[in-house]
Enzyme design. Structure first.
Site, PDB file in Angstrom:
ATOM      1  N   HIS A 253      39.854  42.387  36.846  1.00  0.00           N
ATOM      2  CA  HIS A 253      38.913  41.423  36.273  1.00  0.00           C
ATOM      3  C   HIS A 253      39.582  40.734  35.099  1.00  0.00           C
ATOM      4  O   HIS A 253      40.365  41.366  34.386  1.00  0.00           O
ATOM      5  CB  HIS A 253      37.632  42.135  35.815  1.00  0.00           C
ATOM      6  CG  HIS A 253      36.505  41.193  35.596  1.00  0.00           C
ATOM      7  ND1 HIS A 253      36.317  40.551  34.398  1.00  0.00           N
ATOM      8  CD2 HIS A 253      35.547  40.752  36.433  1.00  0.00           C
ATOM      9  CE1 HIS A 253      35.269  39.759  34.516  1.00  0.00           C
ATOM     10  NE2 HIS A 253      34.778  39.847  35.729  1.00  0.00           N
ATOM     11  N   GLU A 308      32.425  43.807  42.610  1.00  0.00           N
ATOM     12  CA  GLU A 308      32.373  43.488  44.035  1.00  0.00           C
ATOM     13  C   GLU A 308      32.569  44.704  44.925  1.00  0.00           C
ATOM     14  O   GLU A 308      32.139  44.718  46.078  1.00  0.00           O
ATOM     15  CB  GLU A 308      33.433  42.428  44.380  1.00  0.00           C
ATOM     16  CG  GLU A 308      33.389  41.179  43.536  1.00  0.00           C
ATOM     17  CD  GLU A 308      32.156  40.337  43.770  1.00  0.00           C
ATOM     18  OE1 GLU A 308      31.130  40.878  44.246  1.00  0.00           O
ATOM     19  OE2 GLU A 308      32.214  39.136  43.485  1.00  0.00           O
TER      20      GLU A 308
HETATM   21  N1  ACO Z   1      45.364  44.025  42.998  1.00  0.00           N
HETATM   22  C1  ACO Z   1      46.687  44.004  42.723  1.00  0.00           C
HETATM   23  N2  ACO Z   1      47.212  43.402  41.634  1.00  0.00           N
HETATM   24  C2  ACO Z   1      46.336  42.816  40.797  1.00  0.00           C
HETATM   25  C3  ACO Z   1      44.956  42.818  41.016  1.00  0.00           C
HETATM   26  C4  ACO Z   1      44.466  43.456  42.174  1.00  0.00           C
HETATM   27  N3  ACO Z   1      43.164  43.477  42.462  1.00  0.00           N
HETATM   28  N4  ACO Z   1      44.331  42.162  40.009  1.00  0.00           N
HETATM   29  C5  ACO Z   1      45.327  41.738  39.174  1.00  0.00           C
HETATM   30  N5  ACO Z   1      46.517  42.138  39.664  1.00  0.00           N
HETATM   31  C6  ACO Z   1      47.837  41.897  39.079  1.00  0.00           C
HETATM   32  C7  ACO Z   1      48.325  40.505  39.462  1.00  0.00           C
HETATM   33  O1  ACO Z   1      49.031  40.508  40.683  1.00  0.00           O
HETATM   34  C8  ACO Z   1      49.183  40.137  38.271  1.00  0.00           C
HETATM   35  O2  ACO Z   1      50.439  40.736  38.438  1.00  0.00           O
HETATM   36  P1  ACO Z   1      51.791  39.947  38.011  1.00  0.00           P
HETATM   37  O3  ACO Z   1      51.658  39.777  36.521  1.00  0.00           O
HETATM   38  O4  ACO Z   1      52.887  40.881  38.423  1.00  0.00           O
HETATM   39  O5  ACO Z   1      51.767  38.645  38.750  1.00  0.00           O
HETATM   40  C9  ACO Z   1      48.482  40.823  37.099  1.00  0.00           C
HETATM   41  O6  ACO Z   1      47.701  41.882  37.662  1.00  0.00           O
HETATM   42  C10 ACO Z   1      47.572  39.883  36.347  1.00  0.00           C
HETATM   43  O7  ACO Z   1      46.846  39.119  37.295  1.00  0.00           O
HETATM   44  P2  ACO Z   1      46.039  37.812  36.882  1.00  0.00           P
HETATM   45  O8  ACO Z   1      45.490  37.144  38.099  1.00  0.00           O
HETATM   46  O9  ACO Z   1      46.882  36.999  35.959  1.00  0.00           O
HETATM   47  O10 ACO Z   1      44.943  38.504  35.986  1.00  0.00           O
HETATM   48  P3  ACO Z   1      43.422  38.468  35.936  1.00  0.00           P
HETATM   49  O11 ACO Z   1      43.019  39.678  35.171  1.00  0.00           O
HETATM   50  O12 ACO Z   1      42.959  37.180  35.402  1.00  0.00           O
HETATM   51  O13 ACO Z   1      42.898  38.630  37.456  1.00  0.00           O
HETATM   52  C11 ACO Z   1      41.303  38.586  39.219  1.00  0.00           C
HETATM   53  C12 ACO Z   1      41.525  38.680  37.715  1.00  0.00           C
HETATM   54  C13 ACO Z   1      41.679  37.191  39.707  1.00  0.00           C
HETATM   55  C14 ACO Z   1      39.845  38.866  39.520  1.00  0.00           C
HETATM   56  C15 ACO Z   1      42.217  39.640  39.912  1.00  0.00           C
HETATM   57  O14 ACO Z   1      42.015  40.905  39.361  1.00  0.00           O
HETATM   58  C16 ACO Z   1      42.029  39.672  41.426  1.00  0.00           C
HETATM   59  O15 ACO Z   1      42.539  38.814  42.133  1.00  0.00           O
HETATM   60  N6  ACO Z   1      41.283  40.702  41.946  1.00  0.00           N
HETATM   61  C17 ACO Z   1      41.070  40.810  43.365  1.00  0.00           C
HETATM   62  C18 ACO Z   1      39.936  39.917  43.824  1.00  0.00           C
HETATM   63  C19 ACO Z   1      38.585  40.398  43.333  1.00  0.00           C
HETATM   64  O16 ACO Z   1      38.232  41.565  43.459  1.00  0.00           O
HETATM   65  N7  ACO Z   1      37.815  39.450  42.800  1.00  0.00           N
HETATM   66  C20 ACO Z   1      36.476  39.702  42.275  1.00  0.00           C
HETATM   67  C21 ACO Z   1      36.483  39.596  40.779  1.00  0.00           C
HETATM   68  S1  ACO Z   1      34.884  39.962  40.095  1.00  0.00           S
HETATM   69  C22 ACO Z   1      34.038  38.468  40.189  1.00  0.00           C
HETATM   70  O17 ACO Z   1      34.584  37.421  40.291  1.00  0.00           O
HETATM   71  C23 ACO Z   1      32.557  38.543  40.160  1.00  0.00           C
END
Ligand code: ACO
Length: 367
Positions: A253, A308
């Site tokens: 998140h 989620e």
């Molecule tokens: N699985 C694997 N790696 C992850 C995940 C995940 N679920 N979430 C973040 N990371 C990693 C990214 O790959 C990234 O790695 P890198 O720096 O090596 O490229 C790092 O963590 C940071 O990722 P960002 O996208 O910059 O960080 P953010 O915290 O903003 O991400 C997000 C938030 C987009 C929700 C992400 O966690 C994600 O894609 N999760 C999976 C989809 C999901 O479950 N979405 C629902 C969110 S809740 C909602 O919207 C109501």
């Protein structure tokens, strides 16, 4: 990493940028706390209804007698929904319905509580009508005695939902109602800030929520658990997924570095649903593996379970098909989008950030 642009700073994705003030949701990402207008989310789930919560978000007052029922659809709106291809994405259908409703009602700026009430009440009827029409069934008139979540199930199924399912979906609606400056809410505020109308703001917000990184995750959580197969196969599957650079759905998140309090609330709701035990036991066991592997994968960036993951359990448990999950989330988030729109209009400043130009230096067309 911020880098200077003259006297301005640059934060990709607006990470860490405070872009406004709100009195709607207080999110403490480090401690995993969420409150709506000061009330903890757990209390609201246990003792409140979506009608009360929506009213709280719109007015700031707790109204024990609040009752928000689904609204009937105008015939023109039924026509629009009827004309959509049966295999349309449910989010596309809901976004189209919001847009068509706006064309019928021609809302003016600033948005009002009555407008917020009206668009929130019509959305479940539009989604239920779409879901029935694509199955060759006629829409069902709303029952004004039912609250929004129960009323949606009634219009979807054509029969009164059982008490436990209605209560569980209402709890899901409470949890999904509001969450600060997430991408879809921010989209709604940007649209309102231009003095555009509330239906446009909601239609834009639905478009933002459609993405799998925002509201599309619960359906993918179901696919993910299905693909993993058994708990024994989870670790290898998760490691292979991360090694490919893919993300685990239902984890991570932008704001929470601790366990998402909404996931905890929905897990207890799912535990109360009949027929969920097997699926839930598997989900809980796989969650533990995922958290362990994610902690190894990103030791400096805590990635915990998000809302989620257990939303998928509740939505499945009340009998909804995964292809409706994102649109049902959108129904719940109407309260937040519209409350933020009201708040934006009150203190309106056009939302228009700067951008750093990284294209070619000045050049000229050939003679
Ligand atoms: N699985 C694997 N790696 C992850 C995940 C995940 N679920 N979430 C973040 N990371 C990693 C990214 O790959 C990234 O790695 P890198 O720096 O090596 O490229 C790092 O963590 C940071 O990722 P960002 O996208 O910059 O960080 P953010 O915290 O903003 O991400 C997000 C938030 C987009 C929700 C992400 O966690 C994600 O894609 N999760 C999976 C989809 C999901 O479950 N979405 C629902 C969110 S809740 C909602 O919207 C109501």
């Amino acid at each position: 990493m911020k880098s200077p642009i003259g006297h301005l700073s640059y934060a990709p994705g607006l990470k860490g940028v405070v872009a406004g003030e709100t009195s709607l949701a207080m999110i403490d990402g480090a401690a995993g706390r969420l409150q709506y207008r000061g009330y903890p989310i757990g209390e609201l789930v246990d003792h409140g209804t979506y009608s009360q919560v929506a009213e709280l978000l719109w007015t700031g007052a707790w109204s024990p007698d609040a009752h928000l029922a689904c609204a009937p659809l105008e015939p023109e709106l039924v026509d629009v929904v009827r004309r959509l291809p049966a295999d349309s994405n449910a989010m596309d259908a809901l976004r189209t319905a919001a847009s068509a409703w706006g064309a019928i009602h021609r809302l003016t700026w600033p948005p009002t509580i009555d407008q917020a009430h009206a668009i929130t009440a019509v959305a479940p009827s539009a989604l239920a009508a779409f879901a029935r029409l694509r199955e060759g069934l006629e829409p069902v008139q709303p029952d004004p005695a039912l609250g929004l979540a129960a009323g949606f199930l009634y219009q979807l199924l054509g029969t009164r939902p059982d008490e436990a399912a209605a209560r569980a979906l209402d709890a899901y609606f409470v949890v999904g109602a509001e969450h600060g400056f997430n991408a879809s809410t921010f989209t709604a505020r940007v649209i309102i800030s231009t003095h555009s109308d509330l239906a446009s703001a909601v239609a834009g917000a639905i478009g933002a929520l459609k993405g799998p990184w925002h509201g599309g995750a619960p359906a993918e959580v179901v696919d993910q658990l299905h693909e993993i197969g058994s708990v024994d196969e989870a670790e290898a599957w998760i490691r292979a997924t991360l090694a490919r650079g893919d993300r685990l759905m239902g984890f991570g998140h932008r704001v929470y570095r601790a366990y998402d309090p909404r996931a905890a609330a929905l897990r207890s709701v799912a535990e109360g649903l009949a027929g969920m035990t097997g699926w839930l036991d598997k989900a809980v066991a796989i969650e533990q593996v995922a958290l362990r592997v994610l902690a190894e994968h990103k030791p400096d960036y805590p990635i915990k379970t998000n809302v989620e993951y257990y939303a998928a359990a509740v939505l499945q448990g009340v009998g909804l098909p995964p292809n409706l999950f994102p649109a049902v989330f959108a129904l719940a988030r109407h309260a937040g989008w519209t409350a933020h729109s009201l708040e934006q209009a009150e203190v309106n400043v056009l939302i228009r950030p700067d951008v750093r130009y990284v294209g070619p230096a000045e050049r000229h067309l050939p003679d």
